[in-house]
Enzyme design. Structure first.
Site, PDB file in Angstrom:
ATOM      1  CG  HIS A   1      -1.650   1.075   0.945  1.00 51.69           C
ATOM      2  ND1 HIS A   1      -1.307   2.464   1.840  1.00 51.69           N
ATOM      3  CD2 HIS A   1      -3.485   1.114   0.516  1.00 51.69           C
ATOM      4  CE1 HIS A   1      -2.548   3.160   1.517  1.00 51.69           C
ATOM      5  NE2 HIS A   1      -4.186   2.546   0.839  1.00 51.69           N
ATOM      6  NE  ARG A   2       4.818   2.607  -2.587  1.00 52.08           N
ATOM      7  CZ  ARG A   2       5.939   3.412  -3.229  1.00 52.08           C
ATOM      8  NH1 ARG A   2       6.684   2.357  -3.732  1.00 52.08           N
ATOM      9  NH2 ARG A   2       5.390   3.765  -5.045  1.00 52.08           N
ATOM     10  CG  ASP A   3      -0.354   7.900   1.117  1.00 53.52           C
ATOM     11  OD1 ASP A   3      -0.014   8.089   2.558  1.00 53.52           O
ATOM     12  OD2 ASP A   3      -0.586   8.004   0.704  1.00 53.52           O
ATOM     13  CG  LEU A   4      -2.012   2.072   6.552  1.00 56.77           C
ATOM     14  CD1 LEU A   4      -3.529   1.610   5.856  1.00 56.77           C
ATOM     15  CD2 LEU A   4      -1.499   0.235   7.472  1.00 56.77           C
TER      16      LEU A   4
ATOM     17  CG  ASN B   1      -5.002   7.400   2.938  1.00 58.49           C
ATOM     18  OD1 ASN B   1      -5.833   7.811   2.208  1.00 58.49           O
ATOM     19  ND2 ASN B   1      -3.617   7.025   1.908  1.00 58.49           N
TER      20      ASN B   1
END
Length: 240
Positions: free
Chosen positions: A57-60, A64
């Site tokens: 995911h890299r943008d938790l 979000n």
């Protein structure tokens, strides 16, 4: 036939009627530990679905994560998702070399390293820590560290230092989940969840260690307070 060149990729997702985890934390500043576990476990299930498909995911972050009216937790915003085998465009990589929001981004990304499933686990650990304490495990300091040595020097802020009473073994689980070195984090999400549910013997043994070893910051704060109190008492005795 479509004559116009197609230059964009779109994703369609469901409309989630509810609130973000960020807003939920504002509304619930001191949640029950079991409630935090329930939310963290649901986020972890979503991350597992990503990881099984070789996606990160890299943008938790709390913004979000959505919680609908039934209490079901859903991960949103896939703009920074990394898919194995699909290279990012050069322009996107140059404009945003570090994915995600810095306070929740795994430290290895700041070193230019590729992420792993442990990178998403780091972000989940930060979220769990924030839900339980109302703050971040490294403040904003980790986001400013740009070498491995600088990252190791950033002190972890124990979850036991806050106003909420938490078991020491919970702090041990959080500390491991957000360790700057990915090799020293949990290997699997399930291990983190298990240690949030049941005391890990290693963390119980660590909790019995002297305060100076367990929490140097708290030790020196306490010692300074005692010395200040002793000095004040001495002055009062001398001049009164």
């Amino acid at each position: 036939p479509q004559a116009r060149k197609r230059g964009y990729l779109y994703s369609v997702t469901e409309f989630v009627e509810g609130q973000t985890l960020a807003q939920w934390m504002v509304d619930n500043p001191a949640p029950d530990l079991e409630e935090v576990r329930r939310i963290v476990e649901q986020i972890a299930r979503g991350l597992r679905a990503f990881h099984r498909l070789e996606m990160l995911h890299r943008d938790l972050r709390p913004e979000n994560v959505m919680i609908d009216r039934t209490g079901t937790v859903k991960i949103i915003d896939f703009g920074s998702v990394s898919v194995a085998g699909i290279a990012e465009t050069a322009g996107a990589h140059e404009s945003n070399p570090v994915p995600g929001t810095y306070q929740y981004t795994a430290p290895e990304y700041f070193l230019g390293e590729g992420g792993t499933t442990r990178s998403d686990l780091y972000s989940l650990g930060v979220i769990a820590y924030q839900m339980l304490t109302g703050r971040l495990p490294y403040g904003a300091a980790m986001a400013r560290a740009r070498t491995r040595g600088q990252q190791r020097a950033v002190p972890y802020l124990s979850a036991l230092d806050g106003e909420r009473a938490l078991p020491a073994w919970i702090d041990g689980a959080l500390r491991k989940a957000v360790h700057p070195d990915p090799a020293r984090r949990y290997e699997e999400l399930s291990e983190f969840l298990a240690d949030l549910r049941k005391p890990n013997e290693a963390f119980l043994r660590a909790a019995k260690a002297p305060l100076l070893e367990r929490n140097p910051l708290l030790f020196w704060k306490s010692l300074s307070a005692l010395l200040a109190a002793a000095l004040l008492a001495s002055l009062l005795t001398r001049y009164l």
